[in-house]
Every structure is written in C-alpha cells, then in structure tokens.
Write an enzyme that holds these catalytic residues in place. Structure first.
Site, mmCIF file in Angstrom:
data_model
loop_
_atom_site.group_PDB
_atom_site.id
_atom_site.type_symbol
_atom_site.label_atom_id
_atom_site.label_comp_id
_atom_site.label_asym_id
_atom_site.label_seq_id
_atom_site.Cartn_x
_atom_site.Cartn_y
_atom_site.Cartn_z
ATOM 1 N N GLU B 62 0.819 -1.210 0.000
ATOM 2 C CA GLU B 62 0.000 0.000 0.000
ATOM 3 C C GLU B 62 0.850 1.257 0.000
ATOM 4 O OE1 GLU B 62 -0.292 -2.597 2.010
ATOM 5 O OE2 GLU B 62 -2.134 -3.515 1.262
ATOM 6 N N HIS B 131 -11.131 -5.448 8.874
ATOM 7 C CA HIS B 131 -11.932 -5.231 7.670
ATOM 8 C C HIS B 131 -13.083 -4.248 7.900
ATOM 9 C CE1 HIS B 131 -9.891 -9.011 6.642
ATOM 10 N NE2 HIS B 131 -10.142 -8.732 5.383
HETATM 11 C C1 LIG Z 1 -1.582 -4.986 4.481
HETATM 12 C C2 LIG Z 1 -2.629 -5.801 3.798
HETATM 13 N N1 LIG Z 1 -3.039 -5.450 2.569
HETATM 14 C C3 LIG Z 1 -4.021 -6.136 1.953
HETATM 15 C C4 LIG Z 1 -4.606 -7.202 2.553
HETATM 16 C C5 LIG Z 1 -5.751 -7.953 1.873
HETATM 17 N N2 LIG Z 1 -5.323 -9.300 1.494
HETATM 18 C C6 LIG Z 1 -5.575 -10.361 2.287
HETATM 19 S S1 LIG Z 1 -4.874 -11.743 1.720
HETATM 20 C C7 LIG Z 1 -4.241 -10.958 0.372
HETATM 21 C C8 LIG Z 1 -3.391 -11.728 -0.584
HETATM 22 C C9 LIG Z 1 -2.163 -12.254 0.072
HETATM 23 O O1 LIG Z 1 -1.460 -13.069 -0.786
HETATM 24 P P1 LIG Z 1 -0.242 -13.955 -0.294
HETATM 25 O O2 LIG Z 1 0.669 -13.154 0.568
HETATM 26 O O3 LIG Z 1 0.337 -14.570 -1.495
HETATM 27 O O4 LIG Z 1 -0.896 -15.051 0.645
HETATM 28 P P2 LIG Z 1 -2.004 -16.158 0.286
HETATM 29 O O5 LIG Z 1 -3.324 -15.543 0.558
HETATM 30 O O6 LIG Z 1 -1.818 -16.557 -1.127
HETATM 31 O O7 LIG Z 1 -1.734 -17.254 1.241
HETATM 32 C C10 LIG Z 1 -4.615 -9.624 0.376
HETATM 33 C C11 LIG Z 1 -4.263 -8.658 -0.667
HETATM 34 C C12 LIG Z 1 -4.140 -7.548 3.845
HETATM 35 N N3 LIG Z 1 -4.645 -8.587 4.513
HETATM 36 N N4 LIG Z 1 -3.162 -6.831 4.439
#
Ligand SMILES: Cc1ncc(C[n+]2csc(CCOP(=O)(O)OP(=O)(O)O)c2C)c(N)n1
Ligand SMILES: [Mg+2]
Lengths: 361, 328
Positions: B62, B131
C-alpha cells in the site's frame, strides 16, 4: 566462491520425492526416516481433513469465511513439525492447519472465523502468535521474539510464515534486514502458492525466485518443492537447527499452489483457468507421500485406519465445537482494551448494560 | 435525461469508467483491481475496456501504491488508487500524511498531487478484524487532505467524479455496507461542488447529522420518530473536509436540537469535531446540548458483537428523547 553466492538458493527447488513418490537425489538434503514420514503423513491427513471440514462449515453458514490451505498441507505440517516445544510459530490467516498441527485446540483457532472474538487461543500456551491478517506485519514481531530470546540466553527458534504476495510489503524487507543484522534465529518460510488473491506471482516480483530476495540482506535463501512433504520437513528442520546453533536467519521459499479460491468469497474463475489448476492437483502432497510409504510397505492397513480415525476425530470435534447460537458476551467488548478499563470505557460498559437490561437481555 | 437504478458499487464503477473515457490522464490501480475487478467489483471490466495501462494490479504494497501515485501525479497524471480495506491502508499512512497531504504546502503550491485514494470503510457486513475500521478521523485530522463519503449511489458517482477532477488529493471513504444498496441516479445532472452537505429530509423538531454508513440509520430513525409525532430533519454531510458549516448550522438553527451519528469511536473523532463546531456557532439557537451517538471507544468488535457497537435506530431515538424537550 564469492560470499554472496553462498547466499543464493539452488537453481531448482530442492526435492526428495518426485510426483510419483519415488526417491530423488536431494542435493545433500537428508531424508527423514520412515517413522518420521509416517508422522508427517498422519498430520497431512488431518490437515486435509481440517481444510475440508472448515470448508463444509462455511457452506453451512457456521463459519464466516475460511482461507483454505488445500494443496499446501506439506508446508503447513512441515512448519509445525520442524519446531520444538519451546520454539515459536508466527502464522497467517491461511495457516489454520499449521496452527492445529502445532497442537492448538481447533475450536479455539476457529474462534476468529466463527466471529466470536479475534484471536481465540492463548498464544503463550503452544507458543503460536495470533494468526496475522495485515500482511507481513507479523514478520517483524517474529524477529523481536527471536531477538529477545537471544538476549535472554534462550535457544528459541522462530518460524515466521507468509505468502508470496506478502513479500512485496515493506515489512517483509525490514524483517529480513533486522533479522540479518541482529543474527536473529528466525526461519522465514514463504509459501509461494502463485497467487495473492487474483494477482499472479509475475506481478509481485521480477526476481529469479522469492528466495533470491535474501541475498540483498545477507540472509541465505533456499527453494523447496512445497508439495514434497519430505523435502519441506527436511529443509525446515535443517534451517531450524542452523538458526538454533547461532547461524542466523534463513529465507525458505516453498513452491506450491493454492488449489482453491482465495477464500469462499472469491471467484477464481475470473482470473485463472481450470487447465492451470489441474496439473497441480496431480502434484498433491498427500498422494505423493502416500505412494512413497506404500512403495516402502511402511503404511500398514492398521496404521492407515489409525491415521484416518485420528483425522475424523478432529473433524468431529470441529463440527461439535462450532455451534450455532453460542453468543459471546457483549460486556467483553470493554474488558480487554486496557489493563483496566478507563473511566470512559467503564461508563460506556454501564451504558450498554443498561440498554440491554431495558431490552430484557 | 432518464434516471437509472444502480447500486453504489455500480455507480462508482460508472464514475471510474466515465472519468477514464473523458480524461486520458486518469489511471486506476491497486490490489486486485485488474482482471478481478476489485474485491468489491468497483473496477469491474475497466482493464478489459481501457487496457492494462489505464487500470492495473500492482505488487502488494500500500505504501508503494500511494507513493507511486504521488510521483505519477507530480508528473501530470491523475491516479485513482484503491486500498482494499480500511485497515489495509495503514501501511500507506506515511506516504499519505507526510507527502500526499503536505507536498503542495511544502513547495509553496508549486507541486500539486491531484490523486484520489479510495477506501472501503466501516462495518456492518460481519467482517473479521481489520476489515471494518472507521478510519476517517485519521485523514480528516491531517491538513491537506479532502475527505468525502457518499451515502447514496448518486452521490457516490458525483463525489468520485469531483474527487478525480479536484486539484487536491481526496480520500474517498466508501461505506462498504452500502455498496449493494440501489438508488436512482442521473449522471447528467450538474454535479454539486465538493464540500457541500445536503438536507436529506426536512423536519422541524430536531436535526440528525450523519455521514456515510449512518445516513440510512438517521433516515430510518426519522421515519420511526415521525410515527411517534416527532419531526426530524436529516443532514447528510457528504464531505468531512471541507466541512459545510453553512448548511449544517442553518439546519441546526432551524430546529434548535441536534444529534450527530457516526460509526467511528466517539473520542477525538469527526463526530466530536461536529459537536464542537455546531456548539460554537449555534449556541444561542440550541435548546439542548448537541448529543452524539457513535461507536464505543473500542477496537472494532468481532462479527457476532458488532450490533452492540454500531449506532442503531433505538440508540438514536433515545438520544433524541434526551434533548430536553419542554414537555418532559
Ligand atoms: C496490508 C494488507 N493489505 C491487503 C490485505 C488484503 N489481502 C488479504 S490476503 C491478500 C493476498 C495475500 O497473498 P499472499 O501473501 O500470497 O498469501 P495467500 O493468501 O496466497 O496465502 C490480500 C491482498 C491484507 N490482509 N493486508
Ligand atoms: Mg499467495
């Protein structure tokens, strides 16, 4: 060899078992013994059952949401089994199966997804930090716990989990750098499942691999086949042992795949095709280890039954524990904000209590 | 021009589409805003229609998103970035507070960053932790940021269009529980300039002041009060910064009583600012102290407890009853 080369990961992810479950040369990675592999297999079966059961509870409306680690169970189990009792695990929202494999009560783990409270278990009991949702933020806490342990003369190792997407956050990089500078005993374990919700790996990183990111911080990187339960455990155990012996942090990237959508709320048909998913289904970590154990005639019928029953018992426990209508107490809203409620919070708690008593609640 | 019935999500999507079509400097980016269309589908179809350069996914960071938007804005583009959820905008706070908000002032007006930061915010959707934050006060407290929040699809459309057109950076707080609520919208209606509140319902006895997610609560409370013979006026702020003292104070003076309704915790909040401004300006017209119905001063509750925290109709009516009526 130039110093930085010692930090570089292998060209290919390390492997001990191929997709058919046959033993392959693991570039010096020691193969866990059969007794240990049977233990891993049992945990894998339970982890898969946990994922399936949680998914069913979501469909029944008994859990709000569930980010499944279906297909990533080798990583979930490896992360938990590589640690000793005194070590710490720092999991994310996707690592429910790892938290349960570490021995935390499944119902306490599901408190969050049932909507009853945020972190439902006592982090000190099994040394498992609350599952982190704000991406990569927990990695710095992991460094802090590890550094404190060193300052206190304890031989604790910390396993810090994150996904491929999280490696793009600033906190990931700060955590690696801090851990390296302070030689903190942290194993950073990245489950690269190719996606961050809808965003593919290519949009996260232009590096040759995520494990390469360690080089710039002086952290050795390793790559492992994340669907090879034997290799994952062996790599993690080696990293834990090195960190415990004072060797500093490690960055391990497991190559795996998110078989299901990000959560039940996600529609993955909008950004990937079934053709892409299918080959990964064939690389399933459970069947791989099962084939290997069968070939070695290590998986007796009796043992199999025992393993299935243990997994079913966990699933039954989840079904019974996730009960509808069990409501948390509204008064708890004010109980944990500070060590003692401020005068303002006490006033607000009294206001709510009065309001509820008027409604006859 | 015939009106259309759109949800707030569709209205925001339409605003982005119309801005992208009209102004080649507009660029939309963030996490999952490309092929997926955003987790709330606000950017649905934009990459397909305008191409990967105009609407794209970024790496997951972000601070990176907002920081890059600052640079793009410095170089003549109009970035519109999406923060996936309220609490996931916090990694960007350094960029927002130190750069987005300050660069005009630091450079004596030579550099402006006309960018829009869209933040789905507030609760009421049964979301788990991180959230559902009502984070508007952090932005409203930071001089240099405009902060606006719609309560209807039509306002969502126009506030987003006006935010994109604004030479100043704007934080658009989108009440996520209203994303699916439908309303009539006429996109050819002349847009109100940013910074204007609106009286949503006329009433003579007391004024309910609300914004974003609490506007429907205020309207529902006014409806319920009418059944009991009390005639409540409802003001929808639409803009927190700049603040429309004129409309708000005229409304409060006309009734002499006011209740401010906000989901955010009350302490050091936008709602406390409203009470202070109204009291300072309308003291002699007030028959009772201005009351607040806000969230408690607690971290946002887990899903099963959020109903106890959120300002509901009964709590609003209780506060109205408390306004020192002569017949009491
Ligand atoms: C700081 C932050 N930004 C955005 C999100 C929203 N979000 C939750 S899971 C996710 C994807 C994460 O991907 P990854 O790190 O590859 O983990 P995975 O879900 O594939 O296990 C996002 C964008 C968040 N939880 N925290
Ligand atoms: Mg991922």
């Amino acid at each position: 060899m130039a110093e930085h080369q010692a930090l570089l990961p292998s060209e290919e992810p390390l492997r001990l078992l191929d997709e058919s479950g046959s033993r392959v040369d693991g570039s010096g990675l020691p193969m866990p013994d059969t007794r240990r592999l049977l233990e891993v297999y049992g945990s894998l079966v339970t982890a898969r059952r946990v994922n399936d059961q949680a998914g069913a509870l979501v469909r029944q409306g008994r859990l709000a949401v569930y980010p499944s680690s279906h297909g990533q169970e080798a990583c979930q189990v490896g992360a938990a089994l590589a640690l000793s009792d005194g070590d710490w695990l720092f999991p994310t929202y996707r690592d429910t199966a790892a938290v349960i494999a570490r021995g935390v009560d499944p119902i306490e783990v599901l408190t969050l997804l049932q909507g009853d409270w945020h972190a439902g278990y006592d982090p000190y009991e099994r040394k498992v930090a609350p599952q982190a949702t704000p991406l990569a933020t927990q990695l710095l806490h992991a460094v802090g716990v590890a550094h404190a342990a060193r300052l206190k003369g304890e031989d604790t190792v910390v396993m810090a989990l994150c996904g491929d997407g999280a490696t793009s956050e600033g906190d990931f990089h700060e955590a690696l750098n801090f851990a390296a500078v302070f030689r903190a005993p942290v194993v950073f374990f990245v489950q690269n499942n190719e996606y961050a919700i809808s965003v593919p790996l290519a949009r996260q990183s232009a590096a040759p691999s995520l494990a390469h990111k360690g080089v710039g911080y002086g952290v050795p990187g390793e790559r492992v086949d994340g669907n090879d339960p034997a290799a994952v455990l062996a790599v993690l155990e080696r990293a834990v042992a090195d960190a415990r012996a004072g060797g500093g942090p490690r960055l391990i990237e497991a190559h795996t795949y998110r078989i299901q959508a990000h959560t039940n709320a996600d529609d993955d048909t909008r950004y990937r095709s079934g053709d892409e998913v299918d080959p990964w289904v064939a690389r399933d970590p459970l069947t791989r280890l099962e084939k290997h154990l069968k070939r070695k005639r290590a998986l007796t019928k009796a043992r199999r039954t025992e393993i299935t029953e243990a997994a079913e018992a966990v699933a039954a426990y989840m079904r019974e524990g996730v009960v509808e209508g069990a409501e948390p107490e509204p008064a708890e809203l004010f109980a944990h904000v500070f060590s003692e409620p401020t005068p303002q919070l006490a006033e607000q708690a009294a206001f709510l209590a009065e309001e509820l008593s008027r409604e006859g609640l | 021009m015939a009106t259309e019935k759109l949800s707030m999500a569709q209205a925001l999507n339409r605003a982005l589409r119309d801005s992208l079509a009209e102004d080649p400097t507009v660029h939309v980016f963030g996490e999952d805003v490309g092929p997926l269309g955003g987790v709330f589908r606000i950017t649905d179809g934009l990459t397909a229609e305008f191409g990967e350069e105009r609407c794209f996914d970024t790496p997951l960071a972000e601070s990176g998103i907002v920081g890059m938007a600052v640079g793009m804005a410095m170089n003549g583009l109009r970035p519109v970035v999406e923060m996936q959820f309220d609490a996931f905008a916090y990694p960007a706070f350094e960029q927002i507070a130190s750069h987005v908000a300050k660069i005009r002032n630091r450079t004596r007006g030579r550099v402006e960053v006309p960018l829009v930061i869209r933040v789905p915010f507030a609760g009421g959707i049964g979301g788990v932790e991180h959230h559902c934050d009502s984070s508007e006060a952090y932005y409203a407290h930071t001089p240099g940021l405009k902060v606006v929040t719609p309560a209807t699809p039509e306002d969502a459309y126009f506030l987003l269009r006006e935010s994109i057109a604004s030479p100043d950076p704007v934080v658009l707080m989108e009440p996520k529980k209203l994303y699916w609520a439908k309303g009539e919208i006429d996109v050819e209606r002349p847009a109100a300039p940013l910074g204007r509140a609106v009286v949503r319902r006329e009433g003579a006895d007391a004024t309910l002041i609300a914004y974003g997610p609490t506007v429907p609560v205020a309207l529902e409370a006014a409806e319920a009060a009418a059944a009991e013979g009390r005639d409540l006026q409802v003001v929808d702020l639409r803009s927190l910064v700049p603040f429309d003292d004129e409309t708000v104070c005229a409304a409060v003076r006309s009734t002499g009583r006011a209740v401010v309704i906000a989901e955010a915790s009350g302490f050091a909040s936008v709602s406390s600012e409203i009470v202070a401004r109204v009291t300072e300006r309308c003291f002699h017209s007030l028959a009772a102290p201005v009351r607040r119905v806000s969230g408690f001063d607690i971290p946002y509750p887990p899903p099963k407890l959020e109903r106890f925290h959120l300002p509901g109709v009964d709590r609003v009516l209780d506060a109205v009853d408390d306004l020192q009526w002569e017949d009491q």
